[in-house]
Enzyme design. Structure first.
Site: not given
Ligand code: HPA
Ligand code: ZN
Length: 347
Positions: A286-287, A205, A25, A208
């Site tokens: 993630d990012d 996703h 992810h 979250e």
């Molecule tokens: N959540 C949803 N969309 C996203 C995310 C995330 O953490 N990172 C990049 N796009």
């Molecule tokens: Zn993500």
């Protein structure tokens, strides 16, 4: 029976870093470091709202998912050419190699680029060139998962799928990302049904920021094989039981969850509770350019915050291989490497 390992506490960080692992992810656009954003902006003559790398980095103070996404999409506006996408992915793959990631399944957001007039072919060819090079030069296995932006319509997702079909061999699956609240999985039922019929792997996703009902819909309406994030499943114990029983993996991103205020502090993160319920949890970045660290920093911060041990490390790394979309024979090779790394610590 889970395997047990004992490692002196001061040696655990080194083992976390050295152990082979898969990353399942991460958004490749979320690996764009401010320095690369500025370099690409200059190369392409794109104007940025921020005067310097420092000013941009200082803006990375997020209150929720949307406050991050606004900056994330602005950062991606510097990507125009095949070389830009190649450079971005290569920079991440070097970091992955340094973190002993042996396999990565990278998300990309084509609509973020095609909406700006960048052809789909430019995006996918640049990214896949970096993936091929990673295998050849780094021995890192890298594949691509195409995400649909859930704040856009399903018709837009269907159009993107049609654009992607000539490049079917370049990606292994599809996902669903961007603003979760108000955009339930059901909105994308038709496009996911088409993707399933095409034999693509499916992830989304869910849970979250969205409720457990979104996780249920991702499973029952979209038929996904893994849930990205999924941390809000704990609000529905029947769902928790089902996830554990089915062996559905959650790709959890601890530093992301802290940065986006899903949990206030790492000791409050529910990853340990998810593991205790027998859920197939994995740790991911993630990012990473936006959330303060690549995968090993996620492992280190989570283990420090939740007081996890070597047996948890083994479980999490093993889960990452078991939940990956590679043939079982390949999984077994990596799990054997993991077993070798842990053999000196078996108890
Ligand atoms: N959540 C949803 N969309 C996203 C995310 C995330 O953490 N990172 C990049 N796009
Ligand atoms: Zn993500």
């Amino acid at each position: 029976m889970p395997q047990r390992f004992e490692v002196p506490k001061d040696q655990l960080p080194a083992l976390l870093q050295a152990m082979p692992k898969a990353e399942l992810h991460m958004h490749i656009e979320g690996s764009l470091e401010p320095e690369l954003i500025f370099a690409l902006a200059q190369r392409n003559g794109v104007a940025l709202r921020y005067p310097s790398v420092e000013a941009l980095r200082a803006a990375y103070a997020f209150t929720d998912l949307q406050s991050f996404l606004d900056i994330y999409y602005a950062g991606a506006s510097v990507l125009l050419t095949e070389q830009d996408f190649d450079d971005m992915a290569w920079a991440y793959l070097l970091k992955a190699k340094a973190d002993n990631v042996v396999h990565t399944e990278m998300f990309f957001d084509p609509q973020t680029h095609t909406e700006r007039g960048v052809p789909f072919e430019v995006v996918i060819k640049g990214l896949s060139r970096a993936c091929d090079r990673a295998q050849a030069e780094l021995g890192v296995s890298a594949s691509l998962i195409m995400c649909f932006l859930r704040h856009l319509s399903e018709d837009a997702a269907l159009k993107t799928l049609a654009e992607a079909l000539p490049y079917r061999q370049y990606f292994i699956g599809v996902g669903l990302d961007s603003s979760e609240s108000g955009h339930p999985p059901e909105k994308f039922a038709r496009v996911f049904a088409q993707c399933k019929a095409l034999g693509l792997h499916l992830v989304a996703h869910a849970g979250e920021e969205g409720p457990p009902a979104y996780i249920l819909a991702a499973l029952d309406v979209l038929h996904v094989e893994r849930i990205d994030h999924g941390v809000r499943c704990l609000e529905d114990l029947k769902l928790v039981e089902r996830l554990a029983q089915q062996g559905t993996a959650l790709t959890v991103c601890p530093l992301s969850n802290i940065k986006l205020c899903v949990f206030k502090t790492m000791p409050e993160h529910n990853l340990k509770t998810l593991l205790d319920h027998g859920i197939k949890v994995t740790i991911n970045s993630d990012d990473p350019a936006y959330f303060g660290g690549y995968i090993n920093q996620n492992f280190l911060a989570t283990f420090a915050g939740l007081d996890l041990d070597a047996s948890d490390a083994y479980t999490l790394a093993r889960n990452s291989f078991e939940a990956s979309f590679v043939p079982d024979t390949v999984k077994q090779v990596w799990i054997a490497q993991l077993d070798s790394a842990f053999a000196p610590f078996a108890s």
